[in-house]
Design a protein around this motif. Structure first.
Motif, PDB file in Angstrom:
ATOM      1  N   ILE A 377       0.846  -1.193   0.000  1.00  0.00           N
ATOM      2  CA  ILE A 377       0.000   0.000   0.000  1.00  0.00           C
ATOM      3  C   ILE A 377       0.881   1.243   0.000  1.00  0.00           C
ATOM      4  O   ILE A 377       2.020   1.232   0.467  1.00  0.00           O
ATOM      5  N   CYS A 378       0.348   2.308  -0.562  1.00  0.00           N
ATOM      6  CA  CYS A 378       1.066   3.575  -0.618  1.00  0.00           C
ATOM      7  C   CYS A 378       0.344   4.616   0.241  1.00  0.00           C
ATOM      8  O   CYS A 378      -0.879   4.741   0.157  1.00  0.00           O
ATOM      9  N   ILE A 379       1.102   5.323   1.023  1.00  0.00           N
ATOM     10  CA  ILE A 379       0.554   6.327   1.929  1.00  0.00           C
ATOM     11  C   ILE A 379       1.087   7.699   1.547  1.00  0.00           C
ATOM     12  O   ILE A 379       2.288   7.869   1.334  1.00  0.00           O
ATOM     13  N   PHE A 380       0.190   8.664   1.440  1.00  0.00           N
ATOM     14  CA  PHE A 380       0.558  10.062   1.206  1.00  0.00           C
ATOM     15  C   PHE A 380       0.480  10.762   2.562  1.00  0.00           C
ATOM     16  O   PHE A 380      -0.590  10.790   3.187  1.00  0.00           O
ATOM     17  N   ILE A 381       1.595  11.306   3.017  1.00  0.00           N
ATOM     18  CA  ILE A 381       1.627  11.828   4.383  1.00  0.00           C
ATOM     19  C   ILE A 381       2.336  13.174   4.449  1.00  0.00           C
ATOM     20  O   ILE A 381       3.321  13.411   3.739  1.00  0.00           O
TER      21      ILE A 381
END
Length: 514
Positions: A377-381
């Protein structure tokens, strides 16, 4: 023939001083305060002073130059009426000055000019004509009408009387603080910078005068590089008050000779400066109004300036209220107080907790993630920073050391404009797709026109638009496009008349939307 006020070509500094001293600007203009910014002074280890031109009756320095020229017209010129072209502060200065002197004024403004600016001109007694999609087209129309109806054209910057009117600001600065080391001045057409520089260098030449330009409209830098004024192919409109394609001939002559240096800053730095002004002196500057402060901060860092008295010009406060949303989102990035990063982690129990422990007790400003059934999964933070880029680099290195993939998005314009709002827009099925970014002038019906002219021959696989209250809209669009149809599609785009870029290879697209 278009009527101008006659003047001596290439006046010397003494002549400029004479014109400034004889100017009638104080019949309408205020002597604006020079205030210390205590918080910023402490942070930057210099005494930072702000010249509050937002306190003028039209909330901008432009009143000085406009009134200086209009009040010096002869009776025939006054009775015939005046005309100008402007999308903002000059328009208001001309309308206010003309009304005060009982002169009829017509201001030609681009059709996409924000309603608040048109209404301001009307409130000051000016008549408006909306024509053209930008300042240059509006100016062509104004020049045509000036010739046709024998009106006197009031140039926004390239005239000695206008320049000398702006120069009255320099005399105020010296009277308010004669111990300044440097003065930072915003540059659009160059009228304010020229007026301040020529008088400062004539009266107190040891004071350095630094011009500040937006990276999106650096017409003076281009002129200095070429040795003569040149036309930029495109200018950005975020700092609309300085969005000038070409500096004036006389302003260039003076800036080239008397400015000590020129520096450019990006939009994020301008947003950070707007926040600084609000937090320190409770002023809400327009982007071009905060330009000089943004340049000062960059200059201090670049040359390690310490212990000096530094003044900057808050040149205007005529801001579209809805722009504040964009400014609020971008100011932390401009001050390097926030990092935007993309992290890839395994989709398994404990991964998220392991990753979050790396961040410790750092303040999270934004977090976007959606489960999609894949192995990773990819997280934008977004992460609040206390120590700027050095702290960001430490965080990224720590994430990498723990075995996670990471991409720094802090300077990725596509990520900041679009992707942060589109994390749930991942493509689930294979598709021959290309992604494009577009710009188009904002006006009622502009988005509908954009979609209509885009045509119906290609399947739109992705679309993101967000109104930031600025004069130009930004769209990110994806199209189902085979290799065979690519050239045909590019030819169609070229006919649309919109600015566009193919951003398919942008790494953020592969991470979040592929």
């Amino acid at each position: 023939m278009t009527k101008y006020q006659s003047y001596i070509h290439n006046p010397c500094p003494a002549e400029y001083l004479k014109i400034s001293l004889r100017s009638h600007v104080y019949e309408v203009a205020q002597i604006t305060p020079l205030e210390i910014m205590h918080k910023l002074s402490k942070r930057l280890k210099n005494t930072v002073l702000v010249k509050r031109e937002d306190r003028q009756p039209v909330h901008s320095f432009k009143l000085r130059g406009a009134y200086a020229m209009i009040s010096s017209l002869n009776e025939t010129q006054k009775s015939s009426g005046i005309i100008t072209a402007s999308a903002g502060n000059h328009a208001q200065g001309v309308a206010f000055s003309a009304a005060y002197l009982g002169i009829t004024s017509l201001i030609v403004m681009p059709v996409n000019t924000a309603a608040i600016k048109v209404e301001a001109v009307h409130s000051f007694g000016g008549k408006t004509l909306l024509c053209g999609t930008n300042f240059d087209e509006a100016k062509i129309k104004a020049m045509y009408l000036a010739k046709k109806y024998q009106l006197t054209f009031i140039p926004p910057f390239d005239h000695p009387t206008v320049i000398a009117g702006q120069g009255t600001l320099a005399m105020e600065l010296l009277q308010q603080d004669a111990h300044l080391d440097r003065i930072f001045v915003p540059v659009g057409g160059g009228g304010l910078a020229a007026g301040i520089a020529v008088l400062i260098k004539h009266l107190m030449p040891h004071i350095k005068v630094i011009g500040v330009e937006s990276t999106e409209s650096a017409s003076l830098c281009a002129a200095l590089s070429a040795g003569t004024p040149v036309h930029l192919q495109k200018v950005g409109l975020f700092a609309e008050g300085v969005a000038v394609r070409c500096v004036g001939n006389e302003t260039f002559r003076l800036c080239e000779k008397y400015l000590d240096d020129v520096i450019t800053v990006d939009n994020d730095a301008i947003c950070a400066a707007i926040k600084d002004l609000f937090e320190d002196v409770r002023a809400i500057a327009e982007p071009s109004g905060a330009l000089a402060l943004a340049g000062m901060k960059k200059y201090i860092q670049k040359y390690a300036i310490n212990g000096e008295r530094l003044a900057h010009i808050l040149s205007g406060a005529n801001i579209n209220f809805h722009e504040l949303r964009y400014i609020s989102e971008r100011c932390e990035l401009g001050e390097q107080r926030e990092a935007l990063i993309a992290i890839t982690i395994p989709e398994k129990k404990g991964s998220f907790l392991k990753f979050y422990k790396i961040l410790g007790k750092r303040f999270i400003t934004e977090f976007n993630y959606r489960y999609n059934g894949s192995k990773n999964i990819c997280i934008f933070i977004g992460i609040r920073l206390k120590h700027g880029s050095s702290e960001k680099n430490i965080i990224i290195q720590k994430i990498l050391t723990n075995g996670f993939k990471v991409i720094d998005l802090s300077n990725n314009e596509i990520a900041k404009l679009h992707i942060r709002y589109m994390i749930e827009a991942r493509l689930f099925h294979p598709l021959q797709e290309r992604i494009f970014s577009f710009e188009f002038p904002e006006s009622p019906g502009a988005l509908l026109k954009f979609l209509y002219t885009l045509g119906k021959n290609w399947n739109i696989s992705l679309f993101h638009y967000r109104n930031y209250g600025t004069d130009y809209g930004h769209v990110l669009a994806g199209f189902e496009l085979s290799h065979q149809k690519k050239e045909e599609f590019f030819q169609h785009l070229s006919k649309l008349g919109y600015e566009w870029r193919d951003v398919t290879t942008n790494p953020i697209f592969k991470v979040f939307l592929k």
